[in-house]
Enzyme design. Structure first.
Site, PDB file in Angstrom:
ATOM      1  N   GLU A 114      26.841  95.851  25.497  1.00 41.85           N
ATOM      2  CA  GLU A 114      25.841  96.175  24.461  1.00 41.85           C
ATOM      3  C   GLU A 114      25.073  97.440  24.843  1.00 41.85           C
ATOM      4  O   GLU A 114      24.800  98.298  24.015  1.00 41.85           O
ATOM      5  CB  GLU A 114      24.902  94.984  24.255  1.00 41.85           C
ATOM      6  CG  GLU A 114      25.640  93.825  23.579  1.00 41.85           C
ATOM      7  CD  GLU A 114      24.838  92.533  23.544  1.00 41.85           C
ATOM      8  OE1 GLU A 114      24.389  92.096  24.621  1.00 41.85           O
ATOM      9  OE2 GLU A 114      24.680  91.966  22.457  1.00 41.85           O
ATOM     10  N   GLU A 134      30.102  86.109  26.074  1.00 43.55           N
ATOM     11  CA  GLU A 134      28.981  85.163  25.965  1.00 43.55           C
ATOM     12  C   GLU A 134      29.386  83.763  25.518  1.00 43.55           C
ATOM     13  O   GLU A 134      28.791  82.773  25.954  1.00 43.55           O
ATOM     14  CB  GLU A 134      27.931  85.718  24.988  1.00 43.55           C
ATOM     15  CG  GLU A 134      27.102  86.874  25.536  1.00 43.55           C
ATOM     16  CD  GLU A 134      27.723  88.228  25.260  1.00 43.55           C
ATOM     17  OE1 GLU A 134      28.934  88.302  24.975  1.00 43.55           O
ATOM     18  OE2 GLU A 134      26.990  89.229  25.336  1.00 43.55           O
TER      19      GLU A 134
HETATM   20  N1  3HC Z   1      23.805  87.237  35.817  1.00 42.03           N
HETATM   21  C1  3HC Z   1      23.413  86.740  37.002  1.00 42.03           C
HETATM   22  N2  3HC Z   1      24.244  86.597  38.052  1.00 42.03           N
HETATM   23  C2  3HC Z   1      25.510  86.970  37.892  1.00 42.03           C
HETATM   24  C3  3HC Z   1      26.002  87.483  36.688  1.00 42.03           C
HETATM   25  C4  3HC Z   1      25.069  87.638  35.610  1.00 42.03           C
HETATM   26  N3  3HC Z   1      25.431  88.149  34.428  1.00 42.03           N
HETATM   27  N4  3HC Z   1      27.315  87.749  36.815  1.00 42.03           N
HETATM   28  C5  3HC Z   1      27.638  87.421  38.074  1.00 42.03           C
HETATM   29  N5  3HC Z   1      26.548  86.940  38.721  1.00 42.03           N
HETATM   30  C6  3HC Z   1      26.462  86.518  40.134  1.00 42.03           C
HETATM   31  C7  3HC Z   1      27.327  85.304  40.425  1.00 42.03           C
HETATM   32  O1  3HC Z   1      26.620  84.109  40.162  1.00 42.03           O
HETATM   33  C8  3HC Z   1      27.620  85.484  41.898  1.00 42.03           C
HETATM   34  O2  3HC Z   1      26.478  85.051  42.607  1.00 42.03           O
HETATM   35  P1  3HC Z   1      26.656  84.368  44.063  1.00 42.03           P
HETATM   36  O3  3HC Z   1      27.344  85.384  44.909  1.00 42.03           O
HETATM   37  O4  3HC Z   1      25.264  84.055  44.454  1.00 42.03           O
HETATM   38  O5  3HC Z   1      27.503  83.136  43.846  1.00 42.03           O
HETATM   39  C9  3HC Z   1      27.703  87.006  42.044  1.00 42.03           C
HETATM   40  O6  3HC Z   1      27.033  87.546  40.908  1.00 42.03           O
HETATM   41  C10 3HC Z   1      29.110  87.538  42.083  1.00 42.03           C
HETATM   42  O7  3HC Z   1      29.821  87.028  40.961  1.00 42.03           O
HETATM   43  P2  3HC Z   1      31.337  86.545  41.073  1.00 42.03           P
HETATM   44  O8  3HC Z   1      31.492  85.683  42.280  1.00 42.03           O
HETATM   45  O9  3HC Z   1      31.693  85.974  39.757  1.00 42.03           O
HETATM   46  O10 3HC Z   1      32.076  87.926  41.343  1.00 42.03           O
HETATM   47  P3  3HC Z   1      33.474  88.441  40.792  1.00 42.03           P
HETATM   48  O11 3HC Z   1      33.641  89.783  41.351  1.00 42.03           O
HETATM   49  O12 3HC Z   1      34.523  87.412  40.987  1.00 42.03           O
HETATM   50  O13 3HC Z   1      33.273  88.586  39.193  1.00 42.03           O
HETATM   51  C11 3HC Z   1      32.200  89.275  37.165  1.00 42.03           C
HETATM   52  C12 3HC Z   1      32.371  89.520  38.680  1.00 42.03           C
HETATM   53  C13 3HC Z   1      33.524  89.537  36.454  1.00 42.03           C
HETATM   54  C14 3HC Z   1      31.146  90.180  36.648  1.00 42.03           C
HETATM   55  C15 3HC Z   1      31.818  87.783  36.926  1.00 42.03           C
HETATM   56  O14 3HC Z   1      30.725  87.481  37.774  1.00 42.03           O
HETATM   57  C16 3HC Z   1      31.388  87.477  35.533  1.00 42.03           C
HETATM   58  O15 3HC Z   1      32.218  87.287  34.660  1.00 42.03           O
HETATM   59  N6  3HC Z   1      30.057  87.391  35.292  1.00 42.03           N
HETATM   60  C17 3HC Z   1      29.522  86.966  34.050  1.00 42.03           C
HETATM   61  C18 3HC Z   1      29.610  88.030  33.005  1.00 42.03           C
HETATM   62  C19 3HC Z   1      28.972  87.547  31.727  1.00 42.03           C
HETATM   63  O16 3HC Z   1      29.169  86.445  31.269  1.00 42.03           O
HETATM   64  N7  3HC Z   1      28.161  88.420  31.112  1.00 42.03           N
HETATM   65  C20 3HC Z   1      27.453  88.091  29.931  1.00 42.03           C
HETATM   66  C21 3HC Z   1      26.135  87.529  30.309  1.00 42.03           C
HETATM   67  S1  3HC Z   1      25.247  86.914  28.906  1.00 42.03           S
HETATM   68  C22 3HC Z   1      24.666  88.312  28.135  1.00 42.03           C
HETATM   69  O17 3HC Z   1      24.890  89.397  28.585  1.00 42.03           O
HETATM   70  C23 3HC Z   1      23.865  88.067  26.902  1.00 42.03           C
HETATM   71  C24 3HC Z   1      23.554  89.319  26.184  1.00 42.03           C
HETATM   72  O18 3HC Z   1      24.365  89.412  25.049  1.00 42.03           O
HETATM   73  C25 3HC Z   1      22.125  89.368  25.759  1.00 42.03           C
END
Ligand code: 3HC
Ligand code: NAI
Length: 720
Positions: A114, A134
């Protein structure tokens, strides 16, 4: 190149006439509080600087912005922090007088995409990924994503990305017009050069574009098909439908109103039980990798060559799992005939993956080259790990492990895929019990994501850490469990399937039992699952352990009797259901008559049973056994049990797993129902002491996990 830190999360650097705004909020540059504010301040500063002609926004470390900070959502829904929206911040970025180039590497997910779309241009490393995932958290894009994305890629793709949550690669995004240029080599210098090219030109605002949107009439079919598909493939989930509604709003409303409609839907989703459950799962999947007494720094054993013993259903699948991860694997069976059969099944399996478009022929040819048939254990002398998957039987397993002990080099991991046997007893057949561990794959091994890693009394920390890390490499989710009968998943599955049988024996229809659980959200009903796995599997195990059953305690009989009639399930085309040659299930009135007669003989009163009771009986049986397992220390955390059930047993993700579901219903209510079942149905329903304790003290399983973790009380999983 002067650098001005805006705060400890964002810095502003001048590269001559181009300002570079770097977001540095490890690990994934989430838009946590402080980040948007500092980016906005940096934007003001560069706009006010006459020497700057354009700006680049980039992420420090391994990624661009991976989204909003998911941890903040929990605080919002508990009312601990005021609701903040990113919308005004992104409008501010888009209104920048000087053009802003978003430079993407790693992932631009959710709020990250976004943010990128609020910029005027986007450049990306070819390996980057972008997406609106999401819905996987039970929410929808909440910062204009459903309004800006269709303006950039058109409604069909935007609906797909927002409703299904699957990311796309940067080259695909480039082809769709979401990315303006791919940059090979150094992203920052490529982005700065790009910024110089476009500086001085009018900055296109995404929100003002309409050329790809089309009209509601033009997109009506796409929207209807997306709703239909969400209803089938994401059954029971609210967020995909909300995401489609929000994209539709982009067609019927001006941008600002569309954003308001999106906000309303976003908030409804965020405050739903489904979103809380899915966020619990997001963090849970990462939590299970943390083993309190096996620190991150534990030395890993390099696993570059492996062997699998037994080329049957599981062994063949496990060999494919290793090959798919690029790890060469030796495959051994009793003799050439058995091995030929095993290899043939593997080839067929791969051929059907090619047919279904999952793999290319080239990929499969390479994988097959990695699987080498082996006829003697001496070929095993240089493998780093062996997974044994021979018939289930202690004497056989012990003899195989004694052979492995002689054949394998010191340091090799010796793993068993047993689903019921005691790992310590198997380890006792070797001179190196520290090298022995359980790796319990689920069937079909090449498809199912769960890997239960069974810790024996003596399994070394290095062996545990290596198997946990290996699970990721294999594309699995590894959960460490203790060594008790059935480990965690199958131990809980017993009471669940027992209740399904009891319900039929008490008068419920076969289809009604399965249907109630499918309505609950399960991938399949318990009786149909039995038919798929083979009713004879449980029958054989029950016969072996019959001597352990307490006399006078009610036991289910229907499946044993069906097996005695040769009705083993899908494999014999007869089980709870009757199957046609394509294995499509049909109700079988004969089964109803049989069970009614058996119940009459056993003097079991017949009654009408509601769908609600069916769900409670089956699901609370899972919860009660889960609580017992947790209380006895065979699972580390309640969330570990949830992750097992989601990934190995088709438990509906939007309910968060059995333990989370129980928390959501309320443990006092669950406990009370279990006490009633105890009273009505006897000893098998004795409430687990941990459940009773938590219910009576007003605590949840989630609080139990948090308190133990905070107090450092998480201990190692037990070995019986
Ligand atoms: N917020 C907070 N913490 C997050 C995060 C996020 N969006 N994404 C990842 N983390 C944290 C994980 O909990 C993890 O924490 P930890 O080491 O304490 O366990 C750390 O970051 C590393 O994450 P991964 O172990 O998953 O690392 P990878 O390298 O395997 O993957 C990634 C990275 C592909 C970015 C994966 O973490 C992921 O898919 N994250 C979520 C992405 C997501 O869903 N984004 C949308 C969020 S909702 C949003 O944006 C709403 C908006 O529209 C307003
Ligand atoms: P299977 O019967 O399909 O295959 C077993 C294979 O082992 C056969 O090919 C047989 O020839 C071979 N074998 C037997 N003795 C051998 C020996 N001494 N040396 C080499 N090969 C030998 O059995 P399946 O279903 O694959 O099960 C294997 C193991 O996996 C069992 O321990 C089972 O409990 C476990 N398991 C099975 C699951 C399932 O759904 N089938 C799920 C999870 C675990």
């Amino acid at each position: 190149m002067p650098t001005v830190p805006m705060n400890n999360l964002v810095k502003l650097t001048r590269h001559d006439d181009v300002a570079v705004i770097t977001i540095d909020n490890p690990p994934v540059n989430a838009l946590s509080p402080g980040v948007p504010e500092a980016v906005a301040a940096a934007m003001d500063e560069m706009n006010a600087d006459p020497a700057v002609t354009a700006a680049v926004v980039i992420g420090a470390g391994r990624t661009f912005v991976a989204g909003a900070d998911i941890k903040e959502f929990g605080k919002m829904t508990s009312g601990a922090s005021p609701r903040r929206t990113l919308l005004p911040f992104l409008l501010g970025v888009e209104d920048s007088r000087k053009p802003v180039v978003m430079a993407i590497h790693g992932t631009a997910f959710g709020g990250g995409l976004e943010l990128a779309m609020a910029g005027h241009y986007r450049v990306a490393s070819p390996s980057a990924q972008v997406g609106q995932p999401e819905v996987r958290l039970g929410i929808i894009p909440g910062a204009g994503g459903t309004q800006r994305l269709p303006r950039l890629v058109g409604v069909p793709k935007a609906v797909e990305m927002c409703a299904q949550g699957k990311p796309i690669s940067a080259p695909d995004a480039r082809a769709l017009g979401l990315i303006d240029r791919l940059i090979d080599g150094d992203l920052l210098s490529g982005a700065v050069a790009f910024a110089r090219e476009i500086a001085g030109q009018p900055a296109p605002k995404t929100r003002e574009r309409r050329e790809k949107l089309g009209t509601l009439v033009e997109n009506a079919e796409i929207l209807a098909a997306a709703r239909d598909s969400a209803g089938k493939k994401q059954r029971g989930m609210k967020a995909p439908l909300a995401a489609i509604d929000a994209v539709e709003a982009a067609l019927t409303m001006p941008f600002e109103e569309g954003c308001q409609a999106e906000q309303k839907l976003f908030t409804e989703c965020l405050f739903s039980d489904q979103s809380k459950a899915l966020i619990h799962i997001f963090f849970g999947e990462r939590e299970v990798a943390k083993i309190p007494d096996v620190p991150k720094e534990t030395l890993l054993i390099p696993v570059n060559r492996v062997a699998v013993v037994g080329s049957g259903t599981m062994g063949g699948g496990i060999a494919m799992v290793f090959a798919n991860a690029g790890i060469p694997v030796l495959l051994k069976d009793l003799d050439k005939a058995a091995l030929d059969l095993g290899m043939e099944k593997i080839r067929k399996n791969y051929a059907s993956s090619v047919q279904r478009g999952r793999f290319t022929q080239g990929f499969v040819d390479e994988r097959l080259k990695l699987i080498t048939p082996a006829f003697h254990y001496h070929a095993f002398s240089d493998v780093d790990m062996v997974v044994e998957a021979v018939f289930e039987g202690m004497a056989l397993k012990k003899s195989v492990f004694a052979d492995l002990d002689r054949a394998c080099k010191p340091g090799a991991i010796l793993a068993s895929n047993t689903s019921t046997l005691n790992i310590d007893e198997i380890a006792g057949a070797t001179s190196r019990p520290a090298a022995v561990i359980g790796t319990h794959f689920f069937s079909p091994a090449n498809v199912m994501r769960l890997l239960e890693i069974v810790r024996g009394k003596e399994s070394s920390k290095e062996v545990i850490a290596t198997c946990m890390q290996l699970s990721k490499r294999l594309g699995k989710i590894g959960v460490l469990v203790g060594n008790c009968r059935g480990f965690v998943g199958n131990r809980m599955f017993g009471p669940y399937r027992r209740e399904a049988q009891f319900l039929v024996e008490e008068g419920a229809d076969v289809e009604a039992v399965d249907q109630a659980l499918v309505e609950f959200g399960s991938a399949m009903g318990p009786l149909a699952t039995g038919d798929l796995a083979g009713l004879d599997v449980g029958w054989r195990i029950r016969k072996e352990y019959r001597h352990l059953e307490k006399p006078g305690v009610r036991q289910p009989f229907a499946e044993d009797r069906l097996c005695e009639l040769g009705r083993y399930g899908q494999k014999t085309l007869r089980g709870w259901y009757r199957y046609d040659e394509n294995r499509r299930a049909n109700l079988d009135p004969e089964v109803t008559v049989l069970v009614r007669n058996w119940s009459a003989e056993a003097e079991i009163a017949q009654r009408q049973i509601s769908a609600e009771e069916i769900v409670e009986r089956c699901i609370y049986a899972l919860v009660n056994e889960g609580a017992r397992i947790l209380g006895e220390g065979f699972a580390l955390r309640a969330v570990d049990i949830d992750i097992i059930y989601l990934n190995g047993y088709g438990f509906p993700a939007h309910r968060g797993g059995p333990m989370w579901h129980a928390d959501t219903v309320g443990l006092p209510k669950v406990y009370q129902r279990i006490c009633e079942f105890h009273h009505q149905h006897g000893e098998l329903w004795a409430p687990a002491p941990l459940l009773q304790r938590l219910a009576e003290s007003g605590k949840t399983f989630a609080e139990f996990d948090q308190e133990r973790s905070a107090a450092g009380l998480l201990e190692r999983v037990n070995s019986a």
